[in-house]
Design a protein around this motif. Structure first.
Motif, PDB file in Angstrom:
ATOM      1  N   ALA A   1     -12.261  -3.754   9.057  1.00 19.38           N
ATOM      2  CA  ALA A   1     -11.288  -3.764   7.963  1.00 19.38           C
ATOM      3  C   ALA A   1     -11.096  -2.367   7.399  1.00 19.38           C
ATOM      4  CB  ALA A   1     -11.749  -4.720   6.863  1.00 19.38           C
ATOM      5  N   TYR A   2     -12.196  -1.623   7.300  1.00 19.52           N
ATOM      6  CA  TYR A   2     -12.113  -0.261   6.788  1.00 19.52           C
ATOM      7  C   TYR A   2     -11.274   0.597   7.728  1.00 19.52           C
ATOM      8  CZ  TYR A   2     -13.526   4.283   5.011  1.00 19.52           C
ATOM      9  OH  TYR A   2     -13.505   5.533   4.477  1.00 19.52           O
ATOM     10  N   GLY A   3     -11.561   0.504   9.018  1.00 19.34           N
ATOM     11  CA  GLY A   3     -10.794   1.249  10.009  1.00 19.34           C
ATOM     12  C   GLY A   3      -9.316   0.918   9.939  1.00 19.34           C
ATOM     13  N   MET A   4      -9.006  -0.380   9.791  1.00 17.85           N
ATOM     14  CA  MET A   4      -7.611  -0.803   9.719  1.00 17.85           C
ATOM     15  C   MET A   4      -6.920  -0.206   8.497  1.00 17.85           C
ATOM     16  SD  MET A   4      -7.927  -4.799  10.774  1.00 17.85           S
ATOM     17  CE  MET A   4      -6.305  -5.262  10.169  1.00 17.85           C
ATOM     18  N   SER A   5      -7.631  -0.218   7.369  1.00 17.87           N
ATOM     19  CA  SER A   5      -6.997   0.257   6.138  1.00 17.87           C
ATOM     20  C   SER A   5      -6.794   1.769   6.164  1.00 17.87           C
ATOM     21  CB  SER A   5      -7.832  -0.144   4.922  1.00 17.87           C
ATOM     22  OG  SER A   5      -8.996   0.650   4.853  1.00 17.87           O
TER      23      SER A   5
ATOM     24  N   LYS B   1      -5.503  -1.745  -1.196  1.00 17.12           N
ATOM     25  CA  LYS B   1      -5.023  -1.505  -2.553  1.00 17.12           C
ATOM     26  C   LYS B   1      -5.789  -0.375  -3.239  1.00 17.12           C
ATOM     27  CE  LYS B   1      -3.654  -6.257  -3.335  1.00 17.12           C
ATOM     28  NZ  LYS B   1      -4.577  -7.378  -3.462  1.00 17.12           N
ATOM     29  N   ILE B   2      -6.854   0.115  -2.600  1.00 14.27           N
ATOM     30  CA  ILE B   2      -7.623   1.177  -3.236  1.00 14.27           C
ATOM     31  C   ILE B   2      -6.803   2.465  -3.286  1.00 14.27           C
ATOM     32  CG2 ILE B   2      -9.659   2.658  -2.997  1.00 14.27           C
ATOM     33  CD1 ILE B   2     -11.146   0.303  -1.870  1.00 14.27           C
ATOM     34  N   ASP B   3      -6.743   3.044  -4.462  1.00 14.52           N
ATOM     35  CA  ASP B   3      -5.968   4.261  -4.665  1.00 14.52           C
ATOM     36  C   ASP B   3      -6.632   5.427  -3.936  1.00 14.52           C
ATOM     37  OD1 ASP B   3      -4.450   6.299  -5.528  1.00 14.52           O
ATOM     38  OD2 ASP B   3      -4.537   5.751  -7.660  1.00 14.52           O
TER      39      ASP B   3
ATOM     40  N   ALA C   1       0.849  -1.188   0.000  1.00 10.78           N
ATOM     41  CA  ALA C   1       0.000   0.000   0.000  1.00 10.78           C
ATOM     42  C   ALA C   1       0.884   1.237   0.000  1.00 10.78           C
ATOM     43  CB  ALA C   1      -0.909  -0.001   1.225  1.00 10.78           C
ATOM     44  N   ALA C   2       1.331   1.601  -1.197  1.00  8.81           N
ATOM     45  CA  ALA C   2       2.342   2.634  -1.284  1.00  8.81           C
ATOM     46  C   ALA C   2       1.747   4.042  -1.323  1.00  8.81           C
ATOM     47  CB  ALA C   2       3.201   2.412  -2.522  1.00  8.81           C
ATOM     48  N   ALA C   3       0.471   4.135  -1.688  1.00 13.35           N
ATOM     49  CA  ALA C   3      -0.144   5.442  -1.823  1.00 13.35           C
ATOM     50  C   ALA C   3      -0.124   6.169  -0.481  1.00 13.35           C
ATOM     51  CB  ALA C   3      -1.579   5.283  -2.308  1.00 13.35           C
ATOM     52  N   PRO C   4       0.074   7.483  -0.492  1.00 13.17           N
ATOM     53  CA  PRO C   4       0.098   8.209   0.772  1.00 13.17           C
ATOM     54  C   PRO C   4      -1.270   8.152   1.448  1.00 13.17           C
ATOM     55  CG  PRO C   4       0.034   9.715  -1.102  1.00 13.17           C
ATOM     56  CD  PRO C   4       0.241   8.356  -1.654  1.00 13.17           C
TER      57      PRO C   4
ATOM     58  N   PRO D   1      -9.217 -10.704   4.306  1.00 22.06           N
ATOM     59  CA  PRO D   1      -9.379 -10.520   2.852  1.00 22.06           C
ATOM     60  C   PRO D   1      -9.954  -9.153   2.485  1.00 22.06           C
ATOM     61  CG  PRO D   1     -10.474 -12.536   3.567  1.00 22.06           C
ATOM     62  CD  PRO D   1      -9.954 -11.872   4.785  1.00 22.06           C
ATOM     63  N   ILE D   2     -10.898  -8.657   3.282  1.00 22.60           N
ATOM     64  CA  ILE D   2     -11.477  -7.340   2.975  1.00 22.60           C
ATOM     65  C   ILE D   2     -10.413  -6.261   3.156  1.00 22.60           C
ATOM     66  CG2 ILE D   2     -13.254  -5.652   3.594  1.00 22.60           C
ATOM     67  CD1 ILE D   2     -15.019  -7.888   4.490  1.00 22.60           C
ATOM     68  N   TYR D   3      -9.658  -6.380   4.265  1.00 18.42           N
ATOM     69  CA  TYR D   3      -8.586  -5.415   4.511  1.00 18.42           C
ATOM     70  C   TYR D   3      -7.578  -5.410   3.362  1.00 18.42           C
ATOM     71  CZ  TYR D   3      -4.088  -3.927   6.394  1.00 18.42           C
ATOM     72  OH  TYR D   3      -2.866  -3.347   6.565  1.00 18.42           O
TER      73      TYR D   3
END
Lengths: 294, 314
Positions: B118-122, B206-208, A19-22, B199-201
């Motif tokens: 998972a959202y909180g973690m990411s 990877k979401i930009d 996860a490289a994006a800032p 898996p959700i995390y």
């Protein structure tokens, strides 16, 4: 089942790395609440169990002060101690056998391109990761009955080896796929024999994964109740089977004590192994980068 | 020694010693054949047999000594009776439906519980994330049985939750919580949560971020961004987590056995009872085959995903 642990552990690890994006730097109150609630849900029941193993009173409802009474009583429970030795022996044997077989399977799947029967092979390796345990237990028991193999310690050891080798294979395979294969090519180009390349380059690089696989296999075998209850026989009662029969009779503080000890053993293994594998990973990568044609 | 050319995919171990390759393949292959495939063939065979008061408690028994006639009478004695019994007895159908219902509802509950975590973690600071992943994984190294036992302590009649509710004067009598579907759901969600969270995390990570920033710049409120951007992108993780939880939950034994009530059994328990209590091995085998068939499609999908994730990184 308990544990597709392995596959996702590695997956999540790489995700965290890539996860490289800032990131947006601030973390919202909602996110903190979600994480804390999740962790509290995961840890509170275990914490309560550990806490009550030190409860001086027999009743769960009453706190009778700190005490090691239930641990002392465990020392006199010879059936429980015998079950613990059986489980430890079982876990040691099946984890070690599974690590060898699982590593070979992972090598076969990644390093020996295509061979006839690769598809059923990989299917057999991945199926047990999700298959309900009652099915595996039943199938293995019927095999042992059909060939007239006595149910007991060795039948359970074979069963656990079969189940856990699949988890080892999944972890080691993920590592083999991940690392830079030009290291192996370089060693070969410089005149290393395949065996020597494997021993000096490949093996040091996958040792952390092998260690993690052994560890997972060990804890899976130590934890298993369903498969063992099919394959074991008189004289080879495992710890989970013993605990299960106690739990069916109701909550007893002695059960809390033995559960706490099991948690402590597993935690110790996980922490030591993760420390070890970190050191190994570093020295391994360095050795491979510097000393391939040694 | 022939080194592989630089532009062909290197297979160092394959290059030199074909016999060592065969050894590497053959040892685990034979093991899996003997202890995985063969047992399943025996299960299938047994599901076509009849119960017998004998040791082993079924007939026909495969007997090579009887020669060709023996083999023919063996195959003649196989029948589909057990499957007919399975589909005509409401007990079996009922427990099948019950298992599917529980697995479906608990998978939905798992998604609802795992998504915020998972959202909180990411979204957490990068430096926390490895520790958070480990924290979510760690309880799952402790035995399944122990974690379910911990919930008995909490949910039983004289348990901690009832004590708490009584002390807060929310209820004035202990509420029976154990031995109910609710307790089974709690146990399942508790036991399977990491397999849904991770898996959700992994996909959420990877979401930009620029997508989310763009939505924010265009005046989209946070919850709407989540619903319109994050959620659709998280689908692959949701699907993976859902399948990986759903399959073993259908065949779950320990959780409904210890936390559920004994009136409605899940299929794993029915198999268990047929095998251990009724000693009807053929029907238990038929149940195992039926369960396997019901789960075959999700299992194949999971294997595809496994192969793809490993293939993609190659």
């Amino acid at each position: 089942m308990i544990a597709i642990k392995s596959a996702f552990k590695t997956k999540a690890k790489t995700a965290a790395k890539t996860a490289a994006a800032p990131r947006l730097t601030s973390i919202s109150r909602f996110n903190i609440a979600a994480i804390s609630a999740g962790l509290a849900f995961l840890y509170l029941p275990i914490a309560i169990l550990v806490l009550y193993s030190f409860n001086g009173s027999r009743s769960v409802a009453v706190w009778g002060g700190w005490s090691l009474r239930w641990y002392r009583e465990l020392l006199h429970d010879s059936a429980m101690i015998e079950a613990a030795w059986t489980s430890l022996g079982l876990a040691l044997f099946s984890a070690s056998a599974a690590t060898i077989l699982g590593t070979l399977a992972a090598l076969a799947l990644t390093r020996i391109g295509r061979f006839r029967g690769r598809l059923p092979f990989s299917a057999m390796i991945y199926a047990p990761l999700v298959l309900p345990e009652v099915i595996i237990g039943l199938a293995l028991l019927l095999l042992f009955v059909a060939v007239d193999f006595d149910r007991g310690f060795w039948a359970t050891a074979l069963a656990h080896t079969t189940l856990t080798l699949c988890f080892v294979a999944a972890i080691v395979q993920a590592r083999l796929v991940d690392f830079d294969r030009s290291l192996e090519e370089a060693a070969m180009d410089l005149g290393c024999s395949p065996l020597r390349t494997f021993l000096t380059v490949t093996l040091p690089l996958i040792v952390p994964a092998i260690a993690a696989g052994w560890m997972l296999a060990f804890t899976l075998s130590l934890d298993d109740f369903v498969i063992a209850s099919f394959t074991t026989g008189p004289g080879a009662t495992t710890l989970p089977i013993r605990i299960y029969s106690q739990v069916r009779l109701g909550v007893k503080p002695e059960t809390n004590a033995i559960c706490t000890l099991m948690i402590a053993v597993v935690a110790l293994i996980v922490v030591t192994a993760s420390l070890l594998s970190k050191r190994y990973a570093m020295s391994g990568e360095r050795a491979a980068a510097l000393g391939a044609p040694m | 020694m022939s080194a592989p050319a630089a532009d062909t995919p290197a297979r160092p171990l394959a290059a030199a010693h074909p016999w060592s390759n065969w050894l590497i393949i053959l040892v685990p292959y034979l093991w899996l054949f003997l202890f995985l495939l063969l047992p399943f063939l025996i299960v299938v065979k047994l599901s076509l047999s009849q119960t017998a008061v004998a040791q082993p408690p079924y007939s026909p028994v495969f007997d090579l000594a009887a020669g060709f006639a023996g083999i023919r009478s063996f195959f003649g004695a196989l029948s589909l009776d057990n499957y007919r019994a399975l589909f005509s007895d409401s007990l079996y159908i009922g427990s099948f439906l019950k298992s599917l219902e529980i697995a479906l509802i608990s998978t939905l509950l798992l998604i609802a519980a795992a998504l915020p975590v998972a959202y909180g973690m990411s979204r957490a600071p990068r430096s926390w994330q490895p520790a958070l992943v480990i924290a979510v994984m760690l309880p799952f190294w402790t035995a399944f049985l122990i974690r379910i036992y911990a919930w008995i302590t909490i949910l039983q009649r004289e348990g901690l939750l009832n004590d708490l509710l009584l002390a807060l004067r929310i209820v004035d009598q202990p509420v029976p919580m154990l031995a109910s579907d609710g307790a089974v759901y709690v146990g399942i969600v508790y036991s399977y949560l990491p397999f849904m969270v991770l898996p959700i995390y992994a996909v959420l990570c990877k979401i930009d971020d620029s997508l989310l920033e763009a939505a924010a710049d265009l005046g989209c409120p946070r919850w709407k961004t989540f619903w319109l951007v994050t959620f659709p992108l998280a689908w692959p993780g949701l699907a993976a987590g859902a399948l990986i939880c759903f399959i073993p939950i259908v065949g779950e034994f320990i959780i409904p056995d210890l936390l559920g009530n004994s009136r409605t059994q899940m299929i794993g328990q029915t198999l268990w009872t047929e095998f251990f209590a009724n000693r009807d091995w053929p029907v238990a085998s038929a149940l195992a085959v039926a369960l396997l068939c019901a789960l075959l499609i999700p299992i194949v999908i999971v294997q595809r995903m496994q192969n793809e994730t490993l293939g993609a990184r190659r």
